[in-house]
Design an enzyme around this catalytic site. Structure first.
Site, mmCIF file in Angstrom:
data_model
loop_
_atom_site.group_PDB
_atom_site.id
_atom_site.type_symbol
_atom_site.label_atom_id
_atom_site.label_comp_id
_atom_site.label_asym_id
_atom_site.label_seq_id
_atom_site.Cartn_x
_atom_site.Cartn_y
_atom_site.Cartn_z
ATOM 1 N N LYS A 13 0.820 -1.215 0.000
ATOM 2 C CA LYS A 13 0.000 0.000 0.000
ATOM 3 C C LYS A 13 0.856 1.269 0.000
ATOM 4 C CE LYS A 13 -2.000 0.012 3.927
ATOM 5 N NZ LYS A 13 -1.352 0.918 4.864
ATOM 6 N N ARG A 88 -7.814 4.616 10.160
ATOM 7 C CA ARG A 88 -7.759 3.188 10.464
ATOM 8 C C ARG A 88 -8.928 2.755 11.338
ATOM 9 N NH1 ARG A 88 -1.757 2.910 9.852
ATOM 10 N NH2 ARG A 88 -1.127 0.766 9.586
ATOM 11 N N ARG A 127 10.158 -11.067 4.268
ATOM 12 C CA ARG A 127 10.851 -9.794 4.511
ATOM 13 C C ARG A 127 11.495 -9.790 5.892
ATOM 14 N NH1 ARG A 127 6.498 -5.312 2.747
ATOM 15 N NH2 ARG A 127 5.980 -6.354 0.826
ATOM 16 N N ARG A 133 14.929 -8.609 11.991
ATOM 17 C CA ARG A 133 14.445 -7.887 13.171
ATOM 18 C C ARG A 133 13.931 -8.846 14.226
ATOM 19 N NH1 ARG A 133 10.529 -3.201 11.236
ATOM 20 N NH2 ARG A 133 9.377 -4.152 12.956
ATOM 21 N N ARG A 144 -0.101 -8.322 14.016
ATOM 22 C CA ARG A 144 -0.217 -7.107 13.205
ATOM 23 C C ARG A 144 -1.256 -7.279 12.098
ATOM 24 N NH1 ARG A 144 5.401 -5.465 11.057
ATOM 25 N NH2 ARG A 144 6.172 -6.991 12.520
HETATM 26 P P1 AMP Z 1 2.205 1.963 9.091
HETATM 27 O O1 AMP Z 1 3.537 2.393 8.571
HETATM 28 O O2 AMP Z 1 1.056 2.645 8.410
HETATM 29 O O3 AMP Z 1 2.040 0.456 9.125
HETATM 30 O O4 AMP Z 1 2.117 2.448 10.615
HETATM 31 C C1 AMP Z 1 3.074 2.060 11.565
HETATM 32 C C2 AMP Z 1 2.459 2.076 12.951
HETATM 33 O O5 AMP Z 1 2.014 3.391 13.280
HETATM 34 C C3 AMP Z 1 1.226 1.200 13.084
HETATM 35 O O6 AMP Z 1 1.585 -0.110 13.417
HETATM 36 C C4 AMP Z 1 0.458 1.893 14.202
HETATM 37 O O7 AMP Z 1 1.003 1.546 15.458
HETATM 38 C C5 AMP Z 1 0.775 3.358 13.970
HETATM 39 N N1 AMP Z 1 -0.236 4.038 13.134
HETATM 40 C C6 AMP Z 1 -0.058 4.549 11.881
HETATM 41 N N2 AMP Z 1 -1.185 5.128 11.426
HETATM 42 C C7 AMP Z 1 -2.110 4.970 12.414
HETATM 43 C C8 AMP Z 1 -3.486 5.329 12.543
HETATM 44 N N3 AMP Z 1 -4.149 5.968 11.564
HETATM 45 N N4 AMP Z 1 -4.110 5.013 13.714
HETATM 46 C C9 AMP Z 1 -3.471 4.384 14.712
HETATM 47 N N5 AMP Z 1 -2.177 3.994 14.638
HETATM 48 C C10 AMP Z 1 -1.499 4.289 13.511
#
Ligand code: AMP
Length: 191
Positions: A13, A88, A127, A133, A144
């Site tokens: 995405k 989200r 990955r 990690r 996740r």
């Molecule tokens: P992402 O790179 O979009 O997967 O985001 C990394 C982490 O940031 C996620 O695992 C969440 O912990 C947090 N995060 C990002 N966007 C949001 C959102 N809109 N609402 C809540 N947590 C978020």
């Protein structure tokens, strides 16, 4: 155009949002990137968000919404955007709708980049082995995937408004990009 890209973690995405935003001259707003920058800079928000992020959990709505609204205000009024990782939750979606409505605007397309759970899981596992990690255990990845898949009520919100489109996230990156551009009604090449 104002668009949202949805999809499970690992579906590509973020990559697609970056490619399409650049091609269309739109802003690419990734709340994940913004939060990681806060963590890196050691801001108050970063300190509060880190614990959730490390566990693969969502950061509380009020923190993310506040941060996002600040970013929205920085955009030029005529600039389109792709939202990657926001909203989200339904609460976030309603806050977004209200903020745009105040300007007489609205989201035009919510694009769900879909792939079966087992395929995304295998991709993420692959990955993780490369990255080495410690927190990329099969169990953490499963958590996740469970916690971070776009929830049904969120997708329904946009489906009800006739804005939800689905794109197959399985093919190679350029093929998915072409499907997305078609779904957005954009020219596939030339710019
Ligand atoms: P992402 O790179 O979009 O997967 O985001 C990394 C982490 O940031 C996620 O695992 C969440 O912990 C947090 N995060 C990002 N966007 C949001 C959102 N809109 N609402 C809540 N947590 C978020």
């Amino acid at each position: 155009m104002y668009a949202i890209f949805f999809g499970p973690p690992g579906v590509g995405k973020g990559t697609q949002a970056m490619i399409v935003a650049e091609r269309m001259g739109w802003a690419h707003i990734s709340t994940g990137d913004m939060l990681r920058a806060h963590v890196r800079d050691g801001t108050q928000l970063g300190v509060m968000a880190k614990g959730y992020m490390d566990k693969g959990l969502l950061v509380p709505d009020d923190l993310v919404i506040g941060m996002f609204m600040g970013r929205l205000l920085e955009l030029r009024p005529d600039q389109g955007f792709i939202l990657d990782g926001f909203p989200r939750t339904l609460v976030q979606a309603r806050a977004l709708d209200a903020a745009l409505a105040r300007e007489g605007k609205s989201i035009e397309i919510a694009l769900n980049i879909a792939a079966p759970d087992d395929v995304v899981y295998e991709r993420m596992l692959g990955r993780a082995q490369e990255s080495g990690r410690a927190d990329d255990t099969p169990e953490a990845i499963r958590t996740r995937l469970e916690v971070q898949k776009p929830p049904a009520d969120l997708l329904d919100h946009y489906r009800r408004e006739g804005k939800l489109r689905e794109v197959d996230g399985l093919p190679a990156i350029p093929v998915v990009t072409a499907s997305i551009l078609r779904a957005l009604g954009a020219p596939e090449s030339g710019k």
